[in-house]
Design a protein around this motif. Structure first.
Motif, PDB file in Angstrom:
ATOM      1  N   GLY A  28      -4.997 -11.386  31.701  1.00 53.86           N
ATOM      2  CA  GLY A  28      -4.270 -11.007  30.495  1.00 53.86           C
ATOM      3  C   GLY A  28      -4.822 -11.562  29.203  1.00 53.86           C
ATOM      4  N   TRP A  29      -5.813 -12.454  29.256  1.00 51.74           N
ATOM      5  CA  TRP A  29      -6.341 -13.022  28.012  1.00 51.74           C
ATOM      6  C   TRP A  29      -7.190 -11.977  27.293  1.00 51.74           C
ATOM      7  N   ASP A  30      -6.958 -11.800  26.000  1.00 48.26           N
ATOM      8  CA  ASP A  30      -7.614 -10.752  25.215  1.00 48.26           C
ATOM      9  C   ASP A  30      -8.181 -11.376  23.946  1.00 48.26           C
ATOM     10  N   ILE A  31      -9.486 -11.322  23.784  1.00 45.91           N
ATOM     11  CA  ILE A  31     -10.135 -11.952  22.634  1.00 45.91           C
ATOM     12  C   ILE A  31      -9.742 -11.289  21.329  1.00 45.91           C
ATOM     13  N   ARG A  32      -9.225 -10.064  21.372  1.00 45.53           N
ATOM     14  CA  ARG A  32      -8.849  -9.360  20.146  1.00 45.53           C
ATOM     15  C   ARG A  32      -7.542  -9.867  19.557  1.00 45.53           C
ATOM     16  N   GLN A  33      -6.743 -10.562  20.361  1.00 49.73           N
ATOM     17  CA  GLN A  33      -5.439 -11.056  19.917  1.00 49.73           C
ATOM     18  C   GLN A  33      -5.547 -12.478  19.401  1.00 49.73           C
ATOM     19  N   ARG A  34      -4.724 -12.793  18.410  1.00 48.83           N
ATOM     20  CA  ARG A  34      -4.644 -14.174  17.944  1.00 48.83           C
ATOM     21  C   ARG A  34      -3.728 -14.942  18.893  1.00 48.83           C
ATOM     22  N   HIS A  35      -4.265 -15.970  19.511  1.00 45.65           N
ATOM     23  CA  HIS A  35      -3.529 -16.718  20.518  1.00 45.65           C
ATOM     24  C   HIS A  35      -2.926 -17.978  19.919  1.00 45.65           C
ATOM     25  N   ASP A  36      -1.934 -18.483  20.582  1.00 43.64           N
ATOM     26  CA  ASP A  36      -1.250 -19.699  20.163  1.00 43.64           C
ATOM     27  C   ASP A  36      -1.858 -20.884  20.905  1.00 43.64           C
ATOM     28  N   SER A  37      -2.356 -21.846  20.150  1.00 42.41           N
ATOM     29  CA  SER A  37      -3.035 -22.979  20.774  1.00 42.41           C
ATOM     30  C   SER A  37      -2.137 -23.737  21.743  1.00 42.41           C
ATOM     31  N   ARG A  38      -0.872 -23.850  21.410  1.00 40.86           N
ATOM     32  CA  ARG A  38       0.031 -24.648  22.231  1.00 40.86           C
ATOM     33  C   ARG A  38       0.473 -23.886  23.483  1.00 40.86           C
ATOM     34  N   ARG A  39       0.855 -22.629  23.335  1.00 42.44           N
ATOM     35  CA  ARG A  39       1.391 -21.883  24.476  1.00 42.44           C
ATOM     36  C   ARG A  39       0.303 -21.264  25.341  1.00 42.44           C
ATOM     37  N   GLU A  40      -0.847 -20.981  24.752  1.00 35.02           N
ATOM     38  CA  GLU A  40      -1.880 -20.265  25.496  1.00 35.02           C
ATOM     39  C   GLU A  40      -3.165 -21.067  25.673  1.00 35.02           C
ATOM     40  N   LEU A  41      -3.227 -22.282  25.149  1.00 32.40           N
ATOM     41  CA  LEU A  41      -4.368 -23.187  25.345  1.00 32.40           C
ATOM     42  C   LEU A  41      -5.684 -22.502  24.971  1.00 32.40           C
ATOM     43  N   SER A  42      -5.723 -21.929  23.783  1.00 30.29           N
ATOM     44  CA  SER A  42      -6.887 -21.171  23.336  1.00 30.29           C
ATOM     45  C   SER A  42      -7.168 -21.485  21.871  1.00 30.29           C
ATOM     46  N   GLN A  43      -8.432 -21.765  21.568  1.00 28.62           N
ATOM     47  CA  GLN A  43      -8.816 -22.115  20.196  1.00 28.62           C
ATOM     48  C   GLN A  43      -9.736 -21.096  19.535  1.00 28.62           C
ATOM     49  N   VAL A  44     -10.228 -20.129  20.298  1.00 28.49           N
ATOM     50  CA  VAL A  44     -11.213 -19.169  19.797  1.00 28.49           C
ATOM     51  C   VAL A  44     -10.781 -17.759  20.164  1.00 28.49           C
ATOM     52  N   ASP A  45     -10.681 -16.895  19.171  1.00 28.03           N
ATOM     53  CA  ASP A  45     -10.468 -15.462  19.386  1.00 28.03           C
ATOM     54  C   ASP A  45     -10.982 -14.756  18.138  1.00 28.03           C
ATOM     55  N   LEU A  46     -11.043 -13.438  18.180  1.00 25.70           N
ATOM     56  CA  LEU A  46     -11.634 -12.725  17.046  1.00 25.70           C
ATOM     57  C   LEU A  46     -10.908 -12.966  15.727  1.00 25.70           C
ATOM     58  N   PRO A  47      -9.557 -12.936  15.692  1.00 31.95           N
ATOM     59  CA  PRO A  47      -8.909 -13.210  14.400  1.00 31.95           C
ATOM     60  C   PRO A  47      -9.265 -14.580  13.832  1.00 31.95           C
ATOM     61  N   ARG A  48      -9.337 -15.602  14.678  1.00 32.75           N
ATOM     62  CA  ARG A  48      -9.641 -16.940  14.170  1.00 32.75           C
ATOM     63  C   ARG A  48     -11.129 -17.135  13.909  1.00 32.75           C
ATOM     64  N   LEU A  49     -11.999 -16.422  14.648  1.00 28.94           N
ATOM     65  CA  LEU A  49     -13.418 -16.451  14.301  1.00 28.94           C
ATOM     66  C   LEU A  49     -13.629 -15.938  12.885  1.00 28.94           C
ATOM     67  N   ARG A  50     -12.939 -14.854  12.556  1.00 29.99           N
ATOM     68  CA  ARG A  50     -13.079 -14.284  11.203  1.00 29.99           C
ATOM     69  C   ARG A  50     -12.480 -15.227  10.158  1.00 29.99           C
ATOM     70  N   GLU A  53      -6.964 -33.942  14.650  1.00 30.22           N
ATOM     71  CA  GLU A  53      -5.861 -33.804  13.701  1.00 30.22           C
ATOM     72  C   GLU A  53      -6.430 -33.345  12.357  1.00 30.22           C
ATOM     73  N   GLY A  54      -5.945 -32.204  11.897  1.00 30.43           N
ATOM     74  CA  GLY A  54      -6.470 -31.631  10.670  1.00 30.43           C
ATOM     75  C   GLY A  54      -7.462 -30.505  10.904  1.00 30.43           C
ATOM     76  N   LEU A  55      -7.833 -30.291  12.169  1.00 32.46           N
ATOM     77  CA  LEU A  55      -8.754 -29.202  12.502  1.00 32.46           C
ATOM     78  C   LEU A  55      -8.551 -28.861  13.983  1.00 32.46           C
ATOM     79  N   ASP A  56      -7.576 -27.996  14.238  1.00 32.52           N
ATOM     80  CA  ASP A  56      -7.140 -27.728  15.607  1.00 32.52           C
ATOM     81  C   ASP A  56      -7.858 -26.563  16.269  1.00 32.52           C
ATOM     82  N   ASP A  57      -8.444 -25.661  15.483  1.00 33.26           N
ATOM     83  CA  ASP A  57      -9.132 -24.510  16.065  1.00 33.26           C
ATOM     84  C   ASP A  57     -10.181 -24.015  15.081  1.00 33.26           C
ATOM     85  N   VAL A  58     -10.900 -22.967  15.455  1.00 28.53           N
ATOM     86  CA  VAL A  58     -12.024 -22.538  14.625  1.00 28.53           C
ATOM     87  C   VAL A  58     -11.593 -21.949  13.287  1.00 28.53           C
ATOM     88  N   ALA A  59     -10.321 -21.605  13.147  1.00 29.22           N
ATOM     89  CA  ALA A  59      -9.855 -21.083  11.862  1.00 29.22           C
ATOM     90  C   ALA A  59      -9.993 -22.115  10.749  1.00 29.22           C
TER      91      ALA A  59
END
Length: 411
Positions: free
Chosen positions: A55-77, A360-366
């Motif tokens: 079910g993981w989809d790189i096109r969707q913006r994921h929630d770092s806390r609930r989905e344990l994901s730091q990189v996806d297309l919305p946050r890359l952009r 702290e202060g930089l949690d994901d690629v966004a």
């Protein structure tokens, strides 16, 4: 000495502990404008491990806390990350025939998932084989996907597979991870080979012949020394920091950083918190998390709801047994020190995103423009910041590929 937690475990904890923290003030307009002009690369993305999650989809913006994901297309952009090295990571398993077979299968499966991801999203992603590809893809508005390997154990049973990986896009090779393997000693284990094994020495020569950049992150000091001596091309550390700032064996001491720079290599400073500041072990916390780790190792078999429940339970443990978290200031202390020691032409950034990175202060690629702003505040100009964000790494890749074929045996 083995690491207290595995890569997958560290990744989950970094997200759970940091997702609720503030990302900090937004960068200035000048920093954002500069960041958008730059070619921004990261040398270590562990995002391929998420490609096995149902079910993981790189096109969707994921929630770092609930989905344990730091990189996806919305946050890359949002973070202006133009490209990166997507890692084929294999946890070190038993070093018997069955274990080598499992590592070989997992490595090839991860390679296939990366290639499939790129082919399914041609409007957003492109396979990058050299520096020119990265620049072209940036101009087309697509993320450049370089392929790397973290832990070369998938090659232990058949080193000739390295040529297959190279033909399929592999451009960076890390020999070892948190435990010794059949090829090299780890920085976080007792010495076994005294550096490279005979098989590891042969693999280094083969990587040189194929134009594959050798990565010394996770390798012992002896492996680093032998790579500098044996490699016909400069090497990289894709995600390491300064041992002078934090005395962790995964970091590199100043003398070796200088030698790396003298040989034309590059050290990519990481956002992995345990390497940035000392961490004391908490047995209660470890005992509470241990049964959850077993479920995390089986993440490819978890339904989305089951994975969300696992993340919730891990967050509860983190709240019960909190520990100090490294900050963006800690990261900058390492980065600025390494720049001073190595020189501006031999430093880059390898966040270890989706593998335990994030502060702290930089949690994901966004949040990557915050680093650009900090570098501006430290007095660096656009040319220097461009070198840090990707210029140095691409120069190194060019040099390694230019030396392809030197003193190589006939096929």
């Amino acid at each position: 000495m083995k690491p207290l937690v595995s890569k997958r475990q560290a990744f989950a904890l970094a997200l759970l502990f940091g997702a609720a923290g503030a990302q900090g003030a937004q960068p200035s307009a000048a920093a954002l404008a500069l960041h958008q002009r730059l070619l921004v690369l990261d040398s270590h993305l562990d995002t391929p491990r998420l490609l096995a999650l149902p079910g993981w989809d790189i096109r969707q913006r994921h929630d770092s806390r609930r989905e344990l994901s730091q990189v996806d297309l919305p946050r890359l952009r949002e973070g202006g990350l133009d490209g990166g090295f997507w890692a084929i990571y294999t946890a070190q398993g038993p070093r018997d025939a069955a274990g080598r077979n499992a590592a070989s299968s997992q490595g090839l499966a991860t390679l296939l998932r990366i290639r499939d991801l790129v082919e399914r999203h041609p409007q957003d992603l492109g396979l990058a084989l050299d520096a020119a590809d990265a620049r072209r893809l940036q101009g087309e508005g697509r993320h450049a996907v370089f392929i790397s390997m973290e832990n070369a154990q998938p090659l232990a049973s058949d080193p000739a597979l390295l040529a297959t990986y190279q033909r399929q896009g592999l451009r960076m090779l890390g020999l070892v991870h948190g435990s010794n393997n059949d090829l090299a000693d780890s920085a976080t284990a007792l010495p076994e080979w005294g550096g490279l094994s005979p098989a590891g020495q042969a693999l280094v020569a083969q990587a040189n012949c194929l134009g594959i950049l050798l990565d010394a992150s996770h390798a012992s000091d002896q492996v680093f020394d032998q790579l500098l001596e044996r490699s016909q091309a400069p090497i990289v550390l894709s995600h390491s920091s300064s041992r002078a700032v934090n005395a962790h064996p995964r970091n590199l001491d100043d003398a070796r950083i200088r030698r790396l720079a003298e040989r034309g290599g590059v050290i990519q400073v990481t956002l992995y918190g345990d390497y940035l500041q000392p961490q004391a072990a908490d047995p209660r916390r470890q005992a509470a998390l241990q049964p959850l780790y077993g479920r995390l190792r089986q993440m490819a078999g978890l339904a989305p709801g089951e994975f969300a429940e696992l993340a919730r339970e891990m967050a509860e443990v983190e709240q019960r047994y909190p520990r100090p978290r490294a900050t963006l200031d800690d990261f900058m202390a390492h980065l600025l020190h390494v720049i001073e020691v190595a020189g501006i032409g031999h430093v880059g950034i390898g966040g270890d995103w989706d593998g335990g990175g994030g502060v702290e202060g930089l949690d994901d690629v966004a949040g990557l423009p915050r680093i650009t702003e900090r570098l501006l505040q430290a007095g660096y100009d656009e040319t220097q910041i461009a070198a840090i964000w990707g210029g140095n790494l691409l120069r190194l890749l060019d040099e390694v590929q230019t030396r392809t074929g030197t003193n190589c045996p006939a096929p």
